[in-house]
Design an enzyme around this catalytic site. Structure first.
Site, short mmCIF file in Angstrom:
data_model
loop_
_atom_site.label_atom_id
_atom_site.label_comp_id
_atom_site.label_asym_id
_atom_site.label_seq_id
_atom_site.Cartn_x
_atom_site.Cartn_y
_atom_site.Cartn_z
CE LYS A 189 3.18 8.07 5.48
NZ LYS A 189 3.15 7.79 6.91
CG ASP B 30 -4.18 -0.38 9.76
OD1 ASP B 30 -3.21 -0.40 8.97
OD2 ASP B 30 -4.09 -0.73 10.95
CG ASP C 279 -0.29 -0.31 2.53
OD1 ASP C 279 0.95 -0.53 2.55
OD2 ASP C 279 -0.99 -0.36 3.55
CG ASP D 287 6.67 5.90 6.58
OD1 ASP D 287 7.17 6.99 6.27
OD2 ASP D 287 6.34 5.62 7.74
P1 IMP Z 1 7.82 1.30 5.99
O1 IMP Z 1 8.37 -0.05 6.37
O2 IMP Z 1 8.18 2.36 6.98
O3 IMP Z 1 8.10 1.72 4.58
O4 IMP Z 1 6.27 1.22 6.15
C1 IMP Z 1 5.52 0.48 5.36
C2 IMP Z 1 4.31 -0.06 6.10
O5 IMP Z 1 3.90 0.76 7.20
C3 IMP Z 1 3.18 -0.06 5.13
O6 IMP Z 1 3.03 -1.32 4.54
C4 IMP Z 1 2.00 0.27 5.99
O7 IMP Z 1 1.44 -0.92 6.48
C5 IMP Z 1 2.52 1.03 7.16
N1 IMP Z 1 2.33 2.49 7.00
C6 IMP Z 1 3.26 3.42 6.72
N2 IMP Z 1 2.75 4.65 6.67
C7 IMP Z 1 1.43 4.51 6.90
C8 IMP Z 1 0.33 5.44 6.95
O8 IMP Z 1 0.47 6.67 6.75
N3 IMP Z 1 -0.89 4.92 7.20
C9 IMP Z 1 -1.10 3.59 7.40
N4 IMP Z 1 -0.11 2.69 7.37
C10 IMP Z 1 1.15 3.14 7.12
MG MG Z 2 1.83 -2.72 5.41
#
Ligand code: IMP
Ligand code: MG
Length: 163
Positions: A122, A149, A91, A94
């Protein structure tokens, strides 16, 4: 809550992206790996439009507790990666930890190719992973809806909003 991307905009972008994938994967077979739970709606709408041979696998990885970034919790998984074209769908990217972790794991298992696609990217300075495809670049705010979520709430919303 403030509307960021409407369902119509999402669907339009997903259709265009599916066309791009159809060209890229023409006459190829692909293992699509969707990251639970957030990628499910993205996958569902993408699936309406893709026409290359594929199979679907799911992995459960998450790195958020509420709105707080935390360590990756993942279940061990057993997917045949070797010599496969792997398309990872999530989805949102980040910090990039999730995709960094998963692509590392997959690369150790000799895929034929690997491509990472997220609906949202992001805009943050210290992201450790840049996905091959992202459909929307968004500000560094917490968003919900269309699979995303906050403590397992708001996934069902059709649009994406900041919270
Ligand atoms: P990362 O590992 O920091 O890139 O984050 C990825 C995961 O964190 C995604 O698959 C989402 O499940 C969750 N996530 C990151 N940002 C958001 C947000 O703004 N809203 C909801 N879920 C998020
Ligand atoms: Mg996720």
């Amino acid at each position: 809550m403030q509307l960021l991307i409407s369902n119509n905009e999402l669907l339009r972008a997903i259709k265009l992206f599916a066309d791009k994938l159809n060209t890229h994967y023409e006459n190829k077979e692909v293992v699509i790996i969707a990251i639970l739970k957030g990628a499910v709606l993205f996958l569902k709408d993408l699936y309406e439009h893709i026409d290359f041979k594929n199979s679907i696998e799911y992995v459960d990885i998450s790195s958020y507790k509420g709105k707080i970034r935390s360590e990756i919790k993942s279940l061990p998984f057993k997917i045949n990666i070797q010599n496969q074209n792997i398309l990872i769908i999530d989805d949102i990217c980040d910090t990039g930890n999730t995709l960094n972790y998963l692509t590392d794991l997959i690369n150790k298992n000799n895929p034929k190719s690997i491509r990472t696609a997220v609906l949202l990217k992001k805009k943050i300075d210290n992201s450790i992973f840049i996905p091959d495809d992202y459909l929307f670049l968004i500000p560094d705010k917490f968003v919900v809806g269309y699979g995303l979520d906050f403590n397992n709430k708001y996934r069902f919303l059709k649009d994406i909003s900041t919270i």
